[in-house]
Scaffold this motif. Sequence first.
Motif, short mmCIF file in Angstrom:
data_model
loop_
_atom_site.label_atom_id
_atom_site.label_comp_id
_atom_site.label_asym_id
_atom_site.label_seq_id
_atom_site.Cartn_x
_atom_site.Cartn_y
_atom_site.Cartn_z
N THR A 238 0.83 -1.20 0.00
CA THR A 238 0.00 0.00 0.00
C THR A 238 0.86 1.25 0.00
OG1 THR A 238 -1.76 -1.14 1.21
CG2 THR A 238 -1.79 1.27 1.23
N ILE B 231 1.11 4.09 -3.04
CA ILE B 231 0.80 5.49 -2.75
C ILE B 231 2.02 6.38 -3.00
CG2 ILE B 231 0.22 7.10 -0.90
CD1 ILE B 231 -1.58 4.98 0.29
N SER C 130 2.57 6.81 -6.67
CA SER C 130 1.51 7.66 -7.23
C SER C 130 1.79 9.12 -6.94
CB SER C 130 0.15 7.27 -6.64
OG SER C 130 -0.17 5.92 -6.94
N GLY D 280 1.65 4.87 -10.11
CA GLY D 280 0.93 4.02 -9.16
C GLY D 280 0.43 2.75 -9.80
N CYS E 56 -5.35 -1.67 -5.29
CA CYS E 56 -4.16 -0.84 -5.48
C CYS E 56 -4.38 0.21 -6.56
CB CYS E 56 -2.97 -1.73 -5.85
SG CYS E 56 -2.30 -2.70 -4.47
N LEU F 228 -6.31 2.99 -4.98
CA LEU F 228 -5.39 3.78 -4.17
C LEU F 228 -4.54 4.70 -5.04
CD1 LEU F 228 -3.99 1.29 -1.50
CD2 LEU F 228 -5.52 3.21 -1.11
N ALA F 229 -4.05 4.16 -6.15
CA ALA F 229 -3.21 4.95 -7.04
C ALA F 229 -3.96 6.15 -7.59
CB ALA F 229 -2.70 4.08 -8.19
N ALA G 181 -4.47 8.71 -4.68
CA ALA G 181 -3.20 9.32 -4.27
C ALA G 181 -2.68 10.26 -5.35
CB ALA G 181 -2.17 8.23 -3.98
#
Length: 210
Positions: A25, A29, A32, A40, A165, A168-169, A172
Amino acid sequence: MLGIHEIWLFVLSGVLLNITPGPDTVYVIGRSMQMGWRGGAAAAFGISCGCFFHVAGAAIGLSALLMASSTAFGVLKLVGAAYLVLTGLQMLWSRPQLLAVKDEAERSSLRRVFLQGVFTNALNPKVALFFLAFLPQFVAADAPHKPLAFLTLGLIFICTGTLWCLVLAAFAAKAAHRLRRSEGVIAWVNRTLGGLFIYLGIRVAMLEAR
């Protein structure tokens, strides 16, 4: 037909494990923030490819070999630890790069980020042992095609992890769009990631087979 049982529980457990904050994680991040969505995503797909090596290893018995052979475990552990520490040092010494870079340099950076994700995951013996302990719980002891069942479960786990993921990318990258224009912020991200990789390398070097 494959002897897989309680698939819903496996999916739920996998999702909960994927969304639990961890090194992957932080890596996604961090990349990214450095390079935007593409960085990311490259990190996410690299981690997923590295994870596939462990799934395949669990299916054909390599993970069991690591658990049974202290020599094999020790070799992989030291190689993985050395790679993580060297990668961390490179990040600590790297120069910040702003968004205004050439396309070729960006493509090269994306390839490097992808490969770092692959090797970071593939060379971590702790991940191999995790799959060896986790996947068999959802496959019947008398299943006729256990390797295929392990591969199926592993691919499901990888798919959910990759989607998480990528989400998240995206978040972020959007949050850090303006910050990425600052060399100071990029340098701070580089130092943080570098320190994290060195810490993980030390943790892997101290890891003991159970």
